[in-house]
Write an enzyme that holds these catalytic residues in place. Structure first.
Site, PDB file in Angstrom:
ATOM      1  N   VAL A  84      13.121   6.059  -2.443  1.00  0.00           N
ATOM      2  CA  VAL A  84      12.338   5.926  -1.205  1.00  0.00           C
ATOM      3  C   VAL A  84      13.123   5.073  -0.208  1.00  0.00           C
ATOM      4  O   VAL A  84      13.632   4.004  -0.559  1.00  0.00           O
ATOM      5  CB  VAL A  84      10.959   5.285  -1.487  1.00  0.00           C
ATOM      6  CG1 VAL A  84      10.137   5.188  -0.205  1.00  0.00           C
ATOM      7  CG2 VAL A  84      10.191   6.084  -2.539  1.00  0.00           C
ATOM      8  N   LEU A 144      13.991   1.394  -0.140  1.00  0.00           N
ATOM      9  CA  LEU A 144      12.799   0.600  -0.477  1.00  0.00           C
ATOM     10  C   LEU A 144      12.579   0.505  -1.975  1.00  0.00           C
ATOM     11  O   LEU A 144      11.962  -0.424  -2.467  1.00  0.00           O
ATOM     12  CB  LEU A 144      11.548   1.225   0.168  1.00  0.00           C
ATOM     13  CG  LEU A 144      11.500   1.204   1.691  1.00  0.00           C
ATOM     14  CD1 LEU A 144      10.345   2.052   2.201  1.00  0.00           C
ATOM     15  CD2 LEU A 144      11.360  -0.226   2.180  1.00  0.00           C
ATOM     16  N   GLY A 145      13.038   1.490  -2.671  1.00  0.00           N
ATOM     17  CA  GLY A 145      12.829   1.461  -4.116  1.00  0.00           C
ATOM     18  C   GLY A 145      13.260   2.764  -4.745  1.00  0.00           C
ATOM     19  O   GLY A 145      13.556   3.753  -4.055  1.00  0.00           O
ATOM     20  N   ASP A 196      -1.578   9.563 -11.235  1.00  0.00           N
ATOM     21  CA  ASP A 196      -0.512   8.566 -11.391  1.00  0.00           C
ATOM     22  C   ASP A 196      -0.932   7.225 -10.773  1.00  0.00           C
ATOM     23  O   ASP A 196      -0.177   6.600 -10.034  1.00  0.00           O
ATOM     24  CB  ASP A 196       0.772   9.092 -10.738  1.00  0.00           C
ATOM     25  CG  ASP A 196       2.021   8.419 -11.296  1.00  0.00           C
ATOM     26  OD1 ASP A 196       1.907   7.687 -12.315  1.00  0.00           O
ATOM     27  OD2 ASP A 196       3.107   8.599 -10.709  1.00  0.00           O
ATOM     28  N   GLY A 236      11.288   9.751 -10.193  1.00  0.00           N
ATOM     29  CA  GLY A 236      11.562  11.048  -9.584  1.00  0.00           C
ATOM     30  C   GLY A 236      12.622  10.989  -8.504  1.00  0.00           C
ATOM     31  O   GLY A 236      13.422  11.905  -8.344  1.00  0.00           O
TER      32      GLY A 236
HETATM   33  P1  ATP Z   1       7.383   6.538 -10.215  1.00  0.00           P
HETATM   34  O1  ATP Z   1       8.570   7.319  -9.834  1.00  0.00           O
HETATM   35  O2  ATP Z   1       7.173   6.470 -11.682  1.00  0.00           O
HETATM   36  O3  ATP Z   1       6.168   6.957  -9.462  1.00  0.00           O
HETATM   37  P2  ATP Z   1       7.520   4.280  -8.451  1.00  0.00           P
HETATM   38  O4  ATP Z   1       6.173   4.520  -7.864  1.00  0.00           O
HETATM   39  O5  ATP Z   1       7.915   2.857  -8.651  1.00  0.00           O
HETATM   40  O6  ATP Z   1       7.675   5.013  -9.836  1.00  0.00           O
HETATM   41  P3  ATP Z   1       8.616   5.598  -6.146  1.00  0.00           P
HETATM   42  O7  ATP Z   1       7.347   6.320  -5.907  1.00  0.00           O
HETATM   43  O8  ATP Z   1       9.873   6.356  -6.014  1.00  0.00           O
HETATM   44  O9  ATP Z   1       8.642   4.948  -7.591  1.00  0.00           O
HETATM   45  O10 ATP Z   1       8.652   4.358  -5.153  1.00  0.00           O
HETATM   46  C1  ATP Z   1       9.662   3.408  -5.220  1.00  0.00           C
HETATM   47  C2  ATP Z   1       9.253   2.193  -4.434  1.00  0.00           C
HETATM   48  O11 ATP Z   1       9.325   2.483  -3.047  1.00  0.00           O
HETATM   49  C3  ATP Z   1       7.820   1.744  -4.662  1.00  0.00           C
HETATM   50  O12 ATP Z   1       7.729   0.926  -5.786  1.00  0.00           O
HETATM   51  C4  ATP Z   1       7.514   1.007  -3.380  1.00  0.00           C
HETATM   52  O13 ATP Z   1       7.900  -0.333  -3.496  1.00  0.00           O
HETATM   53  C5  ATP Z   1       8.366   1.707  -2.344  1.00  0.00           C
HETATM   54  N1  ATP Z   1       7.543   2.616  -1.507  1.00  0.00           N
HETATM   55  C6  ATP Z   1       7.130   3.854  -1.805  1.00  0.00           C
HETATM   56  N2  ATP Z   1       6.428   4.407  -0.801  1.00  0.00           N
HETATM   57  C7  ATP Z   1       6.392   3.468   0.176  1.00  0.00           C
HETATM   58  C8  ATP Z   1       5.792   3.422   1.499  1.00  0.00           C
HETATM   59  N3  ATP Z   1       5.106   4.445   2.001  1.00  0.00           N
HETATM   60  N4  ATP Z   1       5.954   2.285   2.215  1.00  0.00           N
HETATM   61  C9  ATP Z   1       6.647   1.240   1.721  1.00  0.00           C
HETATM   62  N5  ATP Z   1       7.218   1.212   0.499  1.00  0.00           N
HETATM   63  C10 ATP Z   1       7.105   2.314  -0.273  1.00  0.00           C
END
Ligand code: ATP
Ligand code: MG
Length: 393
Positions: free
Chosen positions: A126, A118-119, A229, A123
């Site tokens: 996901v 998803l992304g 955050d 850290g």
């Molecule tokens: P950081 O690591 O600086 O917090 P971030 O928030 O972009 O950056 P992640 O928290 O790893 O990074 O999340 C990556 C991506 O995964 C998010 O931008 C989002 O699009 C997706 N994501 C995270 N959690 C969920 C969820 N519960 N449901 C759907 N998509 C999600």
């Protein structure tokens, strides 16, 4: 006593038949293995919880056959359990049982089928994943961490508070576990993803999103949790029009361990955090302001720099330049005022939790109309799919 039972769940019919099964067989169709009274009780509660949640008026008929070593006490006990569950006197209890199933070592790597990525954040990564046992789609964040077993235990105990988080504005936490040097954090999946990928969001939609974010933060603050955050990528939406916050810093050890491997900047941090002063709730409020400004404008309000923190610390500490404001002509006065208040340079001048809820912008959109967000998410997803089909993204 060890029981091997097989569940067949068809529309409204639950059967428990004796069977010796391998773990592989469990992962096909609707069969679930239970190995003890305790697990059977928990599983029955969970099934009732799912049925009750999805179809309140449907009746669940159950037929139980237990054919183990003759032991009337056990059979009687299981039947009684089933009867009790059928009355499902308390949904809350069932939900607690579900948590027990999901957390009692039963969400583990084998039970999770990873689907797409998803992304990727600073850290970890996901994934969308399917939990075979509960038949749920999850979002699993996998973070590589080279830490001692002691620290792993500490992180797990710090994450305990997430089980207590129960708010429609906070992402639901199911479980976390370590495999070797990686922690996997399993949460609810949001099919609209995070707000950072949406372009300019219209004010009437943003208003409803802001209400949810303020309610989510107010809830966390009531538990004495600072989010730390707040940013568009940590605000998730779904096609039902729900908006939920994720990735709040409940585990100091986890935050510290990630910080050791991560060299980067957080442009959404309040000036007092950037300059290393003490900070509190008001720092989250700043981040709300700058996030919503970005979501309204469709771009980050400060020039993109290689080192945003350096740039911002210079801006806040060495210059008398005021924080940016939204252009009044394009947005309502209430919205412009809300952002300006959240982004006051002095933390104490920013609204406190109660004042945030009472702000006229928030009150205007606090109408419980999830339809507005839902329709907007669905439309954006459709547009994105169409663009993907045309090969434009
Ligand atoms: P950081 O690591 O600086 O917090 P971030 O928030 O972009 O950056 P992640 O928290 O790893 O990074 O999340 C990556 C991506 O995964 C998010 O931008 C989002 O699009 C997706 N994501 C995270 N959690 C969920 C969820 N519960 N449901 C759907 N998509 C999600
Ligand atoms: Mg995140």
């Amino acid at each position: 006593m060890t029981l091997f039972l097989r569940f067949y769940i068809t529309s409204g019919l639950l059967q428990v038949l004796p069977a010796l099964m391998t773990a592989d067989e469990d992962e096909v169709g609707d069969r679930i293995t239970v190995r003890s009274d305790e697990e059977l009780k928990a599983m029955l509660s969970y099934v009732m919880w799912v049925y009750a949640g999805e179809c309140v008026f449907s009746l669940v008929f159950a037929h139980l056959q237990v054919n183990t070593r003759p032991n009337p006490a056990n059979v009687w006990h299981i039947s009684l359990t089933l009867c009790c569950v059928l009355f499902f006197s308390s949904l809350k209890k069932s939900s607690a049982e579900l948590k027990r199933i999901l957390t009692n070592g039963q969400i583990n790597a084998q039970d999770i089928h990873y689907q797409e990525q998803l992304g990727h954040g600073n850290g970890g990564t996901v994934y969308k994943a399917y939990h075979v046992l509960s038949k749920r789609v999850l979002a699993v964040k996998v973070i590589p961490l080279d830490i001692t077993v002691e620290l792993q235990k500490q992180i797990m105990s710090e994450l305990e508070i997430l089980y207590k988080c129960d708010s429609p504005y906070i992402i639901r936490f199911f479980s976390a576990f370590f495999v070797e040097n990686r922690i996997s954090i399993c949460t609810e999946f949001m099919d609209g993803g995070s707000l950072d990928v949406y372009k300019r969001i219209p004010e009437h939609v943003l208003g409803r999103i802001a209400v949810a974010v303020v309610k989510g933060l107010t809830y966390l603050w009531s538990l004495k949790i600072l989010h730390r955050d707040v940013k568009p990528s940590n605000m998730l939406v779904n096609t039902r029009g729900q908006v939920k916050l994720c990735d709040f810093g409940v585990s100091t050890q986890l935050v510290n361990s990630i910080a050791k491997t991560y060299v980067g900047t957080n442009a959404y941090m309040a000036p007092e955090r950037i300059s290393g002063e003490q900070y509190g709730i008001h720092a989250d409020v700043w981040s709300v302001g700058i996030s919503f400004m970005e979501l309204a404008l469709g771009m980050f309000p400060y020039p993109q720099q290689l080192n945003v923190t350096c740039f911002l610390s210079e801006l806040f500490c060495c210059s008398s330049q005021d924080p940016p404001v939204l252009p009044v002509g394009q947005f309502s006065e209430k919205f412009v005022h809300f952002i300006t208040q959240c982004m006051r340079r002095q933390p104490k001048e920013r609204p406190a939790p109660n004042n945030l809820m009472d702000h006229s912008f928030i009150m205007q959109y606090n109408d419980g109309n999830a339809e507005v967000v839902s329709m907007w998410v669905c439309r954006c997803l459709e547009e994105r799919r169409a663009q993907q089909a045309q090969g434009r993204i």
